[in-house]
Write a protein that holds these residues in place. Structure first.
Motif, PDB file in Angstrom:
ATOM      1  N   PHE A   1      40.323  50.337  33.519  1.00 36.03           N
ATOM      2  CA  PHE A   1      40.603  49.094  32.785  1.00 36.03           C
ATOM      3  C   PHE A   1      41.587  48.215  33.561  1.00 36.03           C
ATOM      4  CE2 PHE A   1      42.843  46.781  29.293  1.00 36.03           C
ATOM      5  CZ  PHE A   1      41.774  45.972  28.929  1.00 36.03           C
ATOM      6  N   ALA A   2      42.623  48.829  34.137  1.00 32.51           N
ATOM      7  CA  ALA A   2      43.617  48.066  34.910  1.00 32.51           C
ATOM      8  C   ALA A   2      42.971  47.404  36.122  1.00 32.51           C
ATOM      9  CB  ALA A   2      44.760  48.990  35.349  1.00 32.51           C
ATOM     10  N   ILE A   3      42.124  48.137  36.821  1.00 33.97           N
ATOM     11  CA  ILE A   3      41.423  47.578  37.982  1.00 33.97           C
ATOM     12  C   ILE A   3      40.522  46.431  37.545  1.00 33.97           C
ATOM     13  CG2 ILE A   3      39.698  48.065  39.773  1.00 33.97           C
ATOM     14  CD1 ILE A   3      42.464  49.256  40.403  1.00 33.97           C
ATOM     15  N   GLU A   4      39.846  46.592  36.430  1.00 34.44           N
ATOM     16  CA  GLU A   4      38.968  45.536  35.918  1.00 34.44           C
ATOM     17  C   GLU A   4      39.770  44.285  35.542  1.00 34.44           C
ATOM     18  OE1 GLU A   4      35.477  43.549  34.936  1.00 34.44           O
ATOM     19  OE2 GLU A   4      35.870  45.284  36.185  1.00 34.44           O
ATOM     20  N   LEU A   5      40.923  44.461  34.908  1.00 36.43           N
ATOM     21  CA  LEU A   5      41.781  43.320  34.586  1.00 36.43           C
ATOM     22  C   LEU A   5      42.208  42.577  35.849  1.00 36.43           C
ATOM     23  CD1 LEU A   5      44.229  44.572  31.798  1.00 36.43           C
ATOM     24  CD2 LEU A   5      42.575  42.713  31.620  1.00 36.43           C
ATOM     25  N   LEU A   6      42.650  43.328  36.850  1.00 36.52           N
ATOM     26  CA  LEU A   6      43.064  42.706  38.108  1.00 36.52           C
ATOM     27  C   LEU A   6      41.890  41.985  38.765  1.00 36.52           C
ATOM     28  CD1 LEU A   6      45.342  45.526  39.548  1.00 36.52           C
ATOM     29  CD2 LEU A   6      46.070  43.288  38.709  1.00 36.52           C
ATOM     30  N   ARG A   7      40.738  42.615  38.778  1.00 36.89           N
ATOM     31  CA  ARG A   7      39.552  42.028  39.399  1.00 36.89           C
ATOM     32  C   ARG A   7      39.158  40.726  38.710  1.00 36.89           C
ATOM     33  NH1 ARG A   7      34.390  41.353  38.864  1.00 36.89           N
ATOM     34  NH2 ARG A   7      34.284  42.299  36.823  1.00 36.89           N
ATOM     35  N   GLN A   8      39.119  40.737  37.385  1.00 40.00           N
ATOM     36  CA  GLN A   8      38.697  39.559  36.634  1.00 40.00           C
ATOM     37  C   GLN A   8      39.691  38.407  36.737  1.00 40.00           C
ATOM     38  OE1 GLN A   8      37.842  40.467  32.551  1.00 40.00           O
ATOM     39  NE2 GLN A   8      35.978  41.585  33.043  1.00 40.00           N
TER      40      GLN A   8
ATOM     41  N   VAL B   1      42.271  46.247  48.393  1.00 35.72           N
ATOM     42  CA  VAL B   1      42.916  47.272  47.569  1.00 35.72           C
ATOM     43  C   VAL B   1      42.351  48.615  47.997  1.00 35.72           C
ATOM     44  CG1 VAL B   1      43.298  48.153  45.230  1.00 35.72           C
ATOM     45  CG2 VAL B   1      43.109  45.682  45.611  1.00 35.72           C
ATOM     46  N   LYS B   2      43.236  49.553  48.280  1.00 36.49           N
ATOM     47  CA  LYS B   2      42.825  50.920  48.615  1.00 36.49           C
ATOM     48  C   LYS B   2      43.738  51.860  47.847  1.00 36.49           C
ATOM     49  CE  LYS B   2      41.445  51.932  52.769  1.00 36.49           C
ATOM     50  NZ  LYS B   2      41.416  52.215  54.216  1.00 36.49           N
TER      51      LYS B   2
ATOM     52  N   PHE C   1      40.543  60.847  43.364  1.00 34.27           N
ATOM     53  CA  PHE C   1      39.582  59.740  43.349  1.00 34.27           C
ATOM     54  C   PHE C   1      40.051  58.701  44.358  1.00 34.27           C
ATOM     55  CE2 PHE C   1      38.261  61.750  39.570  1.00 34.27           C
ATOM     56  CZ  PHE C   1      36.990  61.288  39.279  1.00 34.27           C
ATOM     57  N   VAL C   2      39.097  58.100  45.050  1.00 38.32           N
ATOM     58  CA  VAL C   2      39.388  57.066  46.031  1.00 38.32           C
ATOM     59  C   VAL C   2      38.909  55.733  45.486  1.00 38.32           C
ATOM     60  CG1 VAL C   2      38.958  56.273  48.388  1.00 38.32           C
ATOM     61  CG2 VAL C   2      39.178  58.716  47.912  1.00 38.32           C
ATOM     62  N   ILE C   3      39.775  54.722  45.580  1.00 41.97           N
ATOM     63  CA  ILE C   3      39.490  53.371  45.079  1.00 41.97           C
ATOM     64  C   ILE C   3      39.452  52.423  46.273  1.00 41.97           C
ATOM     65  CG2 ILE C   3      40.313  51.542  43.534  1.00 41.97           C
ATOM     66  CD1 ILE C   3      40.111  54.091  41.943  1.00 41.97           C
ATOM     67  N   HIS C   4      38.425  51.559  46.341  1.00 38.80           N
ATOM     68  CA  HIS C   4      38.317  50.540  47.391  1.00 38.80           C
ATOM     69  C   HIS C   4      37.875  49.237  46.752  1.00 38.80           C
ATOM     70  CE1 HIS C   4      38.521  53.272  50.836  1.00 38.80           C
ATOM     71  NE2 HIS C   4      37.696  54.061  50.194  1.00 38.80           N
ATOM     72  N   GLY C   5      38.523  48.145  47.122  1.00 39.65           N
ATOM     73  CA  GLY C   5      38.098  46.856  46.613  1.00 39.65           C
ATOM     74  C   GLY C   5      38.478  45.723  47.546  1.00 39.65           C
ATOM     75  N   VAL C   6      37.665  44.682  47.514  1.00 41.30           N
ATOM     76  CA  VAL C   6      37.919  43.444  48.253  1.00 41.30           C
ATOM     77  C   VAL C   6      37.621  42.297  47.302  1.00 41.30           C
ATOM     78  CG1 VAL C   6      37.259  42.010  50.227  1.00 41.30           C
ATOM     79  CG2 VAL C   6      37.239  44.502  50.445  1.00 41.30           C
TER      80      VAL C   6
END
Length: 109
Positions: free
Chosen positions: A18-25, A34-35, A47-52
């Protein structure tokens, strides 16, 4: 700017999502990269998280922890987005036994 945020205790997987989704939106354009590696409650492997920006790849798990360090660690590279803003979102959902004094309007703006 670039900075890292660390959590000593395991994090709730749904709250992290949910936190990642809030930041993304709300801040996707400012999230250059984001890594992270997350110790998720009840899960034996990290768990590994990756985002651009607005694109976040589905989380994957590693075959083993890379070291004895079991803390969740997230690295952010941002443009025009402060560490405090990101901490407000993450800490509001992930920090154990801690409440946020920030008004809800500060979290999403």
């Amino acid at each position: 700017s670039a900075f890292a945020i660390t959590y000593d205790e395991p994090v709730d997987g749904m709250k992290l999502s949910f936190a990642i989704e809030l930041l993304r939106q709300h801040h996707g354009n400012a999230l250059l990269r984001v890594k992270g590696i997350a110790n998720v409650t009840g899960e034996p492997l990290p768990f590994v998280i990756h985002g651009v920006q607005h694109i976040f790849y589905p989380p994957t798990t590693l075959e083993a922890w890379p070291s004895e360090d079991r803390r969740s660690r997230f690295v952010f590279i941002t443009k025009g987005l402060s560490e405090d803003k990101i901490r407000t979102v993450l800490d509001g959902l992930l920090a154990p036994a801690q409440t946020s004094d920030a008004p809800a309007s500060d979290v999403a703006s």
